[in-house]
Enzyme design. Structure first.
Site, PDB file in Angstrom:
ATOM      1  N   LYS A  13       0.827  -1.215   0.000  1.00 21.16           N
ATOM      2  CA  LYS A  13       0.000   0.000   0.000  1.00 21.16           C
ATOM      3  C   LYS A  13       0.862   1.266   0.000  1.00 21.16           C
ATOM      4  CE  LYS A  13      -2.148   0.538   3.822  1.00 21.16           C
ATOM      5  NZ  LYS A  13      -1.431   1.622   4.518  1.00 21.16           N
ATOM      6  N   ARG A  88      -9.160   3.449   9.590  1.00 22.72           N
ATOM      7  CA  ARG A  88      -8.719   2.092   9.882  1.00 22.72           C
ATOM      8  C   ARG A  88      -9.814   1.282  10.557  1.00 22.72           C
ATOM      9  NH1 ARG A  88      -2.735   2.138   9.488  1.00 22.72           N
ATOM     10  NH2 ARG A  88      -1.922   0.276  10.476  1.00 22.72           N
ATOM     11  N   ARG A 127      10.314  -6.584   5.099  1.00 25.07           N
ATOM     12  CA  ARG A 127      10.431  -5.158   4.776  1.00 25.07           C
ATOM     13  C   ARG A 127      11.676  -4.532   5.417  1.00 25.07           C
ATOM     14  NH1 ARG A 127       4.791  -2.362   5.238  1.00 25.07           N
ATOM     15  NH2 ARG A 127       4.936  -2.557   7.486  1.00 25.07           N
ATOM     16  N   ARG A 167      11.395  -2.161  11.139  1.00 23.14           N
ATOM     17  CA  ARG A 167      10.556  -1.515  12.145  1.00 23.14           C
ATOM     18  C   ARG A 167      10.308  -2.526  13.241  1.00 23.14           C
ATOM     19  NH1 ARG A 167       5.413   0.718   9.067  1.00 23.14           N
ATOM     20  NH2 ARG A 167       4.358  -0.153  10.868  1.00 23.14           N
ATOM     21  N   ARG A 179      -2.447  -6.464  14.106  1.00 23.12           N
ATOM     22  CA  ARG A 179      -2.744  -5.471  13.072  1.00 23.12           C
ATOM     23  C   ARG A 179      -3.641  -6.095  12.002  1.00 23.12           C
ATOM     24  NH1 ARG A 179       3.339  -3.995  12.519  1.00 23.12           N
ATOM     25  NH2 ARG A 179       2.947  -3.124  10.483  1.00 23.12           N
TER      26      ARG A 179
END
Ligand code: AMP
Length: 224
Positions: A13, A88, A127, A167, A179
């Site tokens: 995204k 969200r 990531r 992260r 999440r």
């Protein structure tokens, strides 16, 4: 041009958002980035948000909703915006829609990147963030955006920076699951927000499984 982009964490995204941002030249407003900047600057907002973010929980709506609605009133948003990471949940969707209706602001595009949970999770864990530019995509599990190598060291594939990091909340499986529980929740979570918009505007659905290039080509074709 006012645009919303949805997709589970790990769906690409942010990467697609950066491409949309370039195409339309509107500010890319990423809720998560705003929170992380506030945390690193040690602001009051950052202090309030940190505990929730570290646990993979949503920062409460009474902090997040006014923060974003105020951000949309800043001068750089006069010609439009791209909202990423907000709304969200259903409450945030209703608050945003209500605010837009009240001010007679049109939503031009709502984009939904569709990706299954297992693939999204693997992508999150792969990531790597570039310290030079948060929008330089690097992922050790995606061939198309694998970091480059320099002198045996992993470096940013876009700018060559050696400052690639993960992260903390990306390496914590429990936090990722939390999440995703929020995202894939069709009752009050993010998919409930997506469905809320589907009842009101046309939502552009995109298959997030192919590589970055294929997804962005299909997105550009749909944006016209
Ligand atoms: P992200 O960078 O989008 O993955 O967001 C990182 C974290 O910031 C999330 O796990 C939440 O804790 C918080 N966050 C981001 N967007 C929102 C939002 N719209 N409402 C509440 N919390 C948010």
């Amino acid at each position: 041009m006012n645009i919303l982009i949805f997709g589970p964490n790990g769906s690409g995204k942010g990467t697609q958002g950066a491409i949309v941002q370039k195409k339309f030249g509107v500010p890319h407003i990423e809720t998560g980035v705003i929170f992380r900047e506030n945390i690193s600057k040690g602001t009051e907002l950052g202090k309030q948000a940190k505990g929730f973010i570290d646990k993979g929980e949503l920062v409460p709506d009474d902090i997040t909703v006014p923060m974003i609605l105020n951000r949309l009133k800043e001068a750089d948003c006069a010609k439009g915006w791209l909202l990423d990471g907000f709304p969200r949940n259903l409450i945030q969707a209703e608050a945003l829609w209500g605010a837009l209706q009240k001010e007679n602001i049109q939503l031009d595009y709502v984009i939904e990147i569709i990706l299954d949970r297992g693939t999204a999770k693997k992508r999150i864990m792969g990531r790597r963030l570039c310290a030079v530019d948060n929008n330089h995509p690097n992922n050790i599990f995606i061939d198309a955006i694998k970091p480059a190598e320099k002198n045996g060291k992993m470096v940013c594939r876009v700018c060559g920076s050696e400052k690639l990091s993960t992260r903390a909340d990306d390496q914590d499986e429990a936090a990722i699951d939390k999440r995703h529980n929020i995202y894939y929740d069709t009752k009050i979570g993010t998919l409930a927000a997506v469905n809320y918009f589907k009842e009101r505007v046309k939502v552009i659905g995109l298959d997030g499984l192919p590589g970055v290039k294929e997804v962005s080509e299909s997105l550009m074709a749909k944006l016209g």
